[in-house]
Write an enzyme that holds these catalytic residues in place. Sequence first.
Site, short mmCIF file in Angstrom:
data_model
loop_
_atom_site.label_atom_id
_atom_site.label_comp_id
_atom_site.label_asym_id
_atom_site.label_seq_id
_atom_site.Cartn_x
_atom_site.Cartn_y
_atom_site.Cartn_z
N HIS A 3 10.33 5.00 -3.14
CA HIS A 3 9.82 4.29 -1.87
C HIS A 3 9.37 2.83 -2.03
O HIS A 3 9.59 1.94 -1.11
CB HIS A 3 8.37 4.86 -1.69
CG HIS A 3 7.31 5.16 -2.61
ND1 HIS A 3 7.74 5.58 -4.01
CD2 HIS A 3 6.33 4.91 -2.67
CE1 HIS A 3 6.77 5.59 -4.81
NE2 HIS A 3 5.62 5.12 -4.15
N GLY A 43 0.24 7.64 -11.30
CA GLY A 43 -0.02 8.18 -10.04
C GLY A 43 0.38 9.59 -9.98
O GLY A 43 0.14 10.29 -11.12
N ASP A 91 0.76 -1.19 0.11
CA ASP A 91 0.03 0.00 0.10
C ASP A 91 0.96 1.11 -0.08
O ASP A 91 1.76 1.25 0.75
CB ASP A 91 -0.82 0.07 1.27
CG ASP A 91 -2.10 0.75 0.85
OD1 ASP A 91 -2.57 0.96 -0.10
OD2 ASP A 91 -2.39 1.62 2.02
#
Lengths: 202, 202
Positions: B185, B158, B74
């Site tokens: 990330h 995104g 996530d």
Amino acid sequence: MTTQRLVLATRNRHKVAELLAILTEAGLDVELVGADAYPHIPDVPETGVTFAENALLKAHALAQATGLPAVADDSGLCVDVLGGAPGIFSARWSGRHGDDQANLDLLLAQLGDIDAPHRGAHFACAAALALPDGTEQVVEGTLDGTLRTAPAGTGGFGYDPILQPHGETRTCAELTPAEKNAISHRGKAFRALVPIVKQLLG
Amino acid sequence: MTTQRLVLATRNRHKVAELLAILTEAGLDVELVGADAYPHIPDVPETGVTFAENALLKAHALAQATGLPAVADDSGLCVDVLGGAPGIFSARWSGRHGDDQANLDLLLAQLGDIDAPHRGAHFACAAALALPDGTEQVVEGTLDGTLRTAPAGTGGFGYDPILQPHGETRTCAELTPAEKNAISHRGKAFRALVPIVKQLLG
């Protein structure tokens, strides 16, 4: 002694009416004028990153432009699971400034998967007074509650239909104006501002 | 020894391709299968309030449904001035899940008045592994940067076109996939997960 005139840095008629009620109830004997009485004065960009910064920005800008003492507020809804957002972005959350319905619909859609224990939120308000000589004061008030999954009530404005204050079974939009003002973030902040206004303008 | 099969809890083809590159580069010798190979398995509601909770929810649900080890992530964009939002709500920020353009446009509109010194943000990713027996591990990675006022670049997905990593003059969408994976990330989180996968499945 003539009645002091105070300018309110808002063109939102809901807010003007609410503040008139709060300040009059708190015994402030001044003539309140909305910023719409000065249509030539442009809105100041809200470049602050806190409610207090934005309230002071608006109050100073209006005091400078009118030569009168000015009061301003910046307020919004702070959602726990959003780290305090929408916060200072509450009025433009959907990207369209002042579109209450779009802002509220977007927030409910964003929180769609979030269940009751994580729907804590609070309203916050910073109320600022600025004088033409640069004197400034700012105070804050909050109202804690939880977010409903669907709007209820037709009173108030903004996010009132989805915030249920702690200890209440109704949303802010189901309270009477007097009930709401007695507990609201804006009521608390502006009642705290009244003695300051009286002292500085007295 | 037969090659171990690992299920990826995503139907997003961008993410599947990105994770395949990251995990293969990190020396993970397993057969990776996207969740779209199991179309009968419903998506799990993301009811967690942290990246780690949601990654674990998705990994456990898929491990239970398939009887295979499952990895899930996530991830999202955390904006300083929004108190870390959109955060776990990044993919549904506009209210429409997975509409990258609408999510990005909304965020830029919300931050319209915010100038450069206050446009700090970071990408965050939690990567989770769950086994059918309930064993779980979760690790996190971040990428710090600042938000542009307009998108740039056509790579990635995104919010990549508006995040400029610290030390870079380009946005994430202007980096090559290899450049992005080296600092991202998601790259950091999944590279940290590789030795855990090797240990638990070895």
